[in-house]
Design an enzyme around this catalytic site. Structure first.
Site, PDB file in Angstrom:
ATOM      1  N   HIS A  50       0.845  -1.190   0.000  1.00 25.64           N
ATOM      2  CA  HIS A  50       0.000   0.000   0.000  1.00 25.64           C
ATOM      3  C   HIS A  50       0.885   1.247   0.000  1.00 25.64           C
ATOM      4  CE1 HIS A  50       0.613  -0.570   4.459  1.00 25.64           C
ATOM      5  NE2 HIS A  50       0.861   0.703   4.360  1.00 25.64           N
TER       6      HIS A  50
HETATM    7  P1  TYD Z   1      -1.597  -2.756   7.672  1.00 28.40           P
HETATM    8  O1  TYD Z   1      -1.178  -1.330   7.789  1.00 28.40           O
HETATM    9  O2  TYD Z   1      -2.322  -3.165   6.427  1.00 28.40           O
HETATM   10  O3  TYD Z   1      -0.322  -3.696   7.853  1.00 28.40           O
HETATM   11  P2  TYD Z   1       0.884  -4.014   6.844  1.00 28.40           P
HETATM   12  O4  TYD Z   1       1.053  -2.849   5.921  1.00 28.40           O
HETATM   13  O5  TYD Z   1       2.049  -4.234   7.733  1.00 28.40           O
HETATM   14  O6  TYD Z   1       0.555  -5.246   6.078  1.00 28.40           O
HETATM   15  O7  TYD Z   1      -2.456  -3.140   8.954  1.00 28.40           O
HETATM   16  C1  TYD Z   1      -2.802  -4.471   9.226  1.00 28.40           C
HETATM   17  C2  TYD Z   1      -4.029  -4.460  10.106  1.00 28.40           C
HETATM   18  O8  TYD Z   1      -3.764  -3.838  11.355  1.00 28.40           O
HETATM   19  C3  TYD Z   1      -5.204  -3.750   9.477  1.00 28.40           C
HETATM   20  O9  TYD Z   1      -6.351  -4.541   9.697  1.00 28.40           O
HETATM   21  C4  TYD Z   1      -5.334  -2.476  10.272  1.00 28.40           C
HETATM   22  C5  TYD Z   1      -4.670  -2.783  11.593  1.00 28.40           C
HETATM   23  N1  TYD Z   1      -3.950  -1.612  12.100  1.00 28.40           N
HETATM   24  C6  TYD Z   1      -4.455  -0.921  13.200  1.00 28.40           C
HETATM   25  O10 TYD Z   1      -5.512  -1.264  13.765  1.00 28.40           O
HETATM   26  N2  TYD Z   1      -3.749   0.146  13.688  1.00 28.40           N
HETATM   27  C7  TYD Z   1      -2.593   0.556  13.111  1.00 28.40           C
HETATM   28  O11 TYD Z   1      -1.976   1.536  13.604  1.00 28.40           O
HETATM   29  C8  TYD Z   1      -2.088  -0.153  11.969  1.00 28.40           C
HETATM   30  C9  TYD Z   1      -0.813   0.254  11.300  1.00 28.40           C
HETATM   31  C10 TYD Z   1      -2.805  -1.229  11.505  1.00 28.40           C
END
Ligand code: TYD
Length: 135
Positions: A50
Site C-alpha cells: 500500500h
Molecule cells: P496494515 O497497515 O495493512 O499492515 P501491513 O502494511 O504491515 O501489512 O495493517 C494491518 C491491520 O492492522 C489492518 O487490519 C489495520 C490494523 N492496524 C491498526 O488497527 N492500527 C494501526 O496503527 C495499523 C498500522 C494497523
C-alpha cells in the site's frame, strides 16, 4: 527516491550495551502521533502493499532484518533494515512492500497520525494513477 530516505541516528555504545535515542522535534521530521511494531512474521510472508496519501513514517528494525521495497511510478528501490541505528523515512504516496523478515525480526514504526484506513491506497493500479497525477 522521492519522499523517502535513510536516516542515521546517534548510537551510544558502551560495555554495558548500546542505546539509540530518537527525539521528537529533533530527529524526526514530523510530530509522532502513533507508534506500532510488527513481530512474528514468517519468512515467506510479505506485508504492506500500500501507500499512504498523507502519512509520514519512520521504520526501524530493532532486531533481526527485513527488506523494504519502495516504488513510485518511475523508481524502485530495496532497502534492508537491521539493528544498526539506521531508519527509513517514508513520506506520502510511496508504495511499500515488506518481506524477507528474519526470525525474531521486530519492525518499529513511528507515524505522523492516528490510524485511518481512509489514508491507505491498497490497489496498485489506483496508486499508479494517483501518483502519476501528483509527481
Ligand atoms: P496494515 O497497515 O495493512 O499492515 P501491513 O502494511 O504491515 O501489512 O495493517 C494491518 C491491520 O492492522 C489492518 O487490519 C489495520 C490494523 N492496524 C491498526 O488497527 N492500527 C494501526 O496503527 C495499523 C498500522 C494497523
Amino acid at each position: 527516491m522521492l519522499n523517502s530516505g535513510i536516516m542515521k541516528f546517534k548510537r551510544v555504545e558502551g560495555k554495558y550495551g548500546n542505546l539509540v535515542p530518537i527525539e521528537g522535534g529533533r530527529d524526526i521530521p514530523f510530530d509522532i502521533k502513533r507508534i506500532y511494531y510488527i513481530t512474528d512474521v514468517e519468512s515467506d510472508i510479505a506485508r504492506g502493499f500500500h501507500s499512504h496519501r498523507m502519512l509520514h513514517q519512520v521504520l526501524l528494525c530493532l532486531n533481526g532484518e527485513v527488506k523494504i521495497k519502495l516504488k513510485t511510478p518511475f523508481e524502485e528501490e530495496v532497502i534492508q533494515l537491521k539493528n544498526d541505528s539506521r531508519g527509513l523515512y517514508i513520506g506520502p504516496m510511496i508504495w511499500r512492500e515488506m518481506y524477507d523478515f528474519s526470525e525474531n525480526a521486530v519492525l518499529l514504526v513511528l507515524a505522523s497520525d492516528n490510524y485511518s484506513e481512509d489514508d491507505y491506497i491498497r490497489n496498485y493500479d489506483f496508486y499508479l494513477d494517483e501518483a502519476n497525477k501528483l509527481f
